[in-house]
Design a protein around this motif. Structure first.
Motif, mmCIF file in Angstrom:
data_model
loop_
_atom_site.group_PDB
_atom_site.id
_atom_site.type_symbol
_atom_site.label_atom_id
_atom_site.label_comp_id
_atom_site.label_asym_id
_atom_site.label_seq_id
_atom_site.Cartn_x
_atom_site.Cartn_y
_atom_site.Cartn_z
ATOM 1 N N LYS A 281 25.553 28.159 -26.003
ATOM 2 C CA LYS A 281 26.326 29.163 -25.701
ATOM 3 C C LYS A 281 26.160 30.275 -27.176
ATOM 4 C CE LYS A 281 30.133 28.617 -23.837
ATOM 5 N NZ LYS A 281 31.831 28.434 -23.267
ATOM 6 N N TYR A 282 26.452 29.655 -28.174
ATOM 7 C CA TYR A 282 26.034 30.244 -29.081
ATOM 8 C C TYR A 282 24.751 30.830 -29.830
ATOM 9 C CZ TYR A 282 24.969 31.617 -34.178
ATOM 10 O OH TYR A 282 24.576 32.070 -34.677
ATOM 11 N N LEU A 283 23.965 29.567 -29.565
ATOM 12 C CA LEU A 283 22.436 29.927 -29.417
ATOM 13 C C LEU A 283 22.346 31.352 -27.837
ATOM 14 C CD1 LEU A 283 20.745 26.821 -29.503
ATOM 15 C CD2 LEU A 283 21.373 28.291 -31.651
ATOM 16 N N TYR A 284 22.710 31.147 -27.450
ATOM 17 C CA TYR A 284 22.393 32.564 -25.739
ATOM 18 C C TYR A 284 23.116 33.727 -26.162
ATOM 19 C CZ TYR A 284 23.086 34.976 -22.105
ATOM 20 O OH TYR A 284 23.214 35.988 -20.405
ATOM 21 N N PHE A 285 23.837 33.178 -26.770
ATOM 22 C CA PHE A 285 24.526 34.877 -27.539
ATOM 23 C C PHE A 285 23.942 34.897 -28.833
ATOM 24 C CE2 PHE A 285 28.391 34.041 -24.513
ATOM 25 C CZ PHE A 285 28.111 34.663 -23.914
ATOM 26 N N TYR A 286 23.716 34.282 -29.513
ATOM 27 C CA TYR A 286 23.150 34.875 -30.908
ATOM 28 C C TYR A 286 21.501 35.709 -30.866
ATOM 29 C CZ TYR A 286 20.225 34.422 -34.987
ATOM 30 O OH TYR A 286 19.075 34.648 -36.341
ATOM 31 N N ARG A 287 20.779 35.515 -29.661
ATOM 32 C CA ARG A 287 19.759 35.796 -29.156
ATOM 33 C C ARG A 287 20.039 37.071 -28.242
ATOM 34 N NH1 ARG A 287 15.501 32.072 -25.469
ATOM 35 N NH2 ARG A 287 14.581 34.009 -25.435
ATOM 36 N N LYS A 288 21.071 37.461 -27.562
ATOM 37 C CA LYS A 288 21.417 38.496 -26.980
ATOM 38 C C LYS A 288 21.573 39.856 -27.579
ATOM 39 C CE LYS A 288 20.470 37.745 -22.315
ATOM 40 N NZ LYS A 288 19.794 38.127 -22.393
ATOM 41 N N GLY A 289 21.909 38.687 -29.427
ATOM 42 C CA GLY A 289 23.188 39.929 -30.121
ATOM 43 C C GLY A 289 23.869 40.274 -30.845
ATOM 44 N N GLY A 291 26.128 36.589 -31.880
ATOM 45 C CA GLY A 291 26.621 35.727 -31.868
ATOM 46 C C GLY A 291 27.408 36.214 -32.562
ATOM 47 N N GLN A 292 27.392 36.599 -33.362
ATOM 48 C CA GLN A 292 29.021 36.396 -35.012
ATOM 49 C C GLN A 292 29.876 37.127 -33.524
ATOM 50 O OE1 GLN A 292 29.017 36.156 -38.172
ATOM 51 N NE2 GLN A 292 30.937 36.152 -38.122
ATOM 52 N N ASP A 293 29.631 37.772 -32.759
ATOM 53 C CA ASP A 293 31.144 38.329 -32.214
ATOM 54 C C ASP A 293 31.732 36.491 -31.581
ATOM 55 O OD1 ASP A 293 31.203 41.047 -32.312
ATOM 56 O OD2 ASP A 293 29.665 40.670 -31.073
ATOM 57 N N TYR A 294 31.202 35.900 -30.876
ATOM 58 C CA TYR A 294 31.405 34.848 -30.390
ATOM 59 C C TYR A 294 31.525 33.357 -31.269
ATOM 60 C CZ TYR A 294 30.818 29.858 -28.258
ATOM 61 O OH TYR A 294 31.070 29.299 -26.821
ATOM 62 N N LEU A 295 30.944 34.174 -32.786
ATOM 63 C CA LEU A 295 32.091 32.489 -33.814
ATOM 64 C C LEU A 295 32.603 32.959 -34.003
ATOM 65 C CD1 LEU A 295 28.604 31.926 -35.898
ATOM 66 C CD2 LEU A 295 29.468 30.790 -34.828
ATOM 67 N N ASP A 296 33.432 34.041 -33.961
ATOM 68 C CA ASP A 296 34.780 34.964 -34.768
ATOM 69 C C ASP A 296 35.992 34.575 -34.048
ATOM 70 O OD1 ASP A 296 33.381 36.795 -36.373
ATOM 71 O OD2 ASP A 296 33.405 37.878 -35.438
ATOM 72 N N GLY A 297 35.331 34.810 -32.603
ATOM 73 C CA GLY A 297 36.386 34.130 -31.065
ATOM 74 C C GLY A 297 36.717 32.317 -31.434
ATOM 75 N N ILE A 298 35.631 32.085 -31.874
ATOM 76 C CA ILE A 298 35.741 29.955 -31.582
ATOM 77 C C ILE A 298 37.060 30.294 -33.155
ATOM 78 C CG2 ILE A 298 34.942 28.125 -32.463
ATOM 79 C CD1 ILE A 298 34.295 28.785 -29.677
ATOM 80 N N VAL A 299 36.620 30.893 -34.005
ATOM 81 C CA VAL A 299 37.387 30.630 -35.721
ATOM 82 C C VAL A 299 38.747 31.629 -35.502
ATOM 83 C CG1 VAL A 299 37.272 31.477 -37.674
ATOM 84 C CG2 VAL A 299 35.529 31.270 -36.537
#
Length: 335
Positions: A281-289, A291-299
């Motif tokens: 999922k991170y790789l998917y959202f990284y390609r969509k621009g 990626g950082q938002d996804y990591l922020d949510g995990i953290v």
């Protein structure tokens, strides 16, 4: 004697009338802006013959939604929140205010078929162990395609809209699903006291999956009603399929879901699969621009998870049954 007969006749007629108009369901609509879409929904409800109560919770709309309701529909029970506290908070308000046997949660960007309610009730009354029933949600702008026919959840920690983009002639039979989509779902109200309400820590997104997971832990089921049709605009409140707010909150809430509802042994067994699922999922959202938002949510999820109340005192057999469902769903609903 004649007088007594007339009294009995009128009594029975009155009782018959009361029984035929008995209100079993309260429709609860959380609203945030989108006054025009809300008007379309309310117009569609006029054709519904099944008796219902109606509660609208306005989450501090910045348009004229609340004024429109008060002027055009003064009979509707309207709750006006001063701050937007999210979907979970709003629907909990409505559920706690309701007094009917069932509650029907309905997004403001939907249009309902006139027979939807009756079909939902017919499905839920098949079995007392059914807690929630998902509608057959159809894409409003392409009425040949399904939007959602209930939700699946698998061992990778992924949820899936069953039937998404499939032809409406498919998924034409009622069946059990892992979760009902709260955008258009019927719930048996009395079970909330046992299971708990929507978790307000989730705010919006994944809160319906969390509730359905908890209901399964308690031994209840979620179903899909194939004839309960609802037309869905989609992402009308959040504004798009993917945006920073939605990606961050969904990532955080997916972690919340696992932390709250999986037992320790499930987390150990599933760890590698969940890690793989998050990486993809991170790789998917990284390609969509995003990626950082996804990591922020995990953290954020890792930092705040301990504020959640875990589901406790669950029989081992219920965990095992769910674990098997997670494995099966990976193959039954491939991504």
């Amino acid at each position: 004697m004649i007088t007594l007969c007339f009294i009995l006749i009128f009594f029975n007629i009155g009782r018959l009338i009361m029984n035929t108009t008995h209100t079993k369901v309260t429709i609860i609509i959380p609203n945030y802006n989108n006054r025009n879409l809300l008007e379309d929904l309310l117009n569609s409800l006029k054709a519904v013959s099944t008796p219902y109560d109606l509660i609208i919770i306005d989450n501090a709309s910045k348009d004229d939604s609340a004024d429109f309701i008060k002027k055009s529909y003064p009979q509707i029970k309207l709750i006006e929140n001063e701050v937007n506290m999210g979907f979970a908070y709003a629907v909990n308000q409505g559920i706690k205010l309701s007094e009917t046997e069932y509650v029907f949660l309905l997004n403001n960007d939907t249009v309902i078929d006139k027979n939807c309610l009756s079909n939902l009730i017919k499905t839920i009354e098949k079995d007392n162990s059914i807690f929630s029933v998902s509608s057959k949600m159809i894409q409003y702008h392409n009425k040949d395609l399904i939007d959602d026919a209930g939700d699946a959840y698998n061992i990778l920690g992924w949820s899936k809209k069953i039937g998404n983009n499939h032809n409406i002639r498919e998924y034409d039979e009622d069946c059990e699903v892992f979760s009902a989509c709260a955008g258009a779902a019927l719930y048996r109200r009395k079970y909330f006291e046992e299971i708990g309400y929507f978790d307000e820590n989730f705010e919006s997104y994944v809160e319906d999956m969390d509730l359905s997971f908890r209901s399964r832990l308690h031994g209840y089921k979620s179903y899909y009603s194939s004839k309960a049709l609802v037309y869905h605009y989609g992402s009308a409140t959040s504004g798009s399929k993917h945006n920073p707010f939605k990606v961050r909150l969904s990532a955080r809430n997916n972690l919340y879901l696992i932390y709250k509802n999986m037992s320790t042994w499930m987390k150990v067994i599933n760890f590698i699969f969940i890690f793989l699922g998050d990486l993809i999922k991170y790789l998917y959202f990284y390609r969509k621009g995003f990626g950082q938002d996804y990591l922020d949510g995990i953290v954020e999820g890792l930092k705040t998870r301990k504020q959640l109340e875990k589901t406790k005192n669950i029989p081992l057999k219920n965990y095992i049954h769910i674990e098997l469902s997670l494995i099966k769903n990976l193959f039954k609903y491939p991504f």
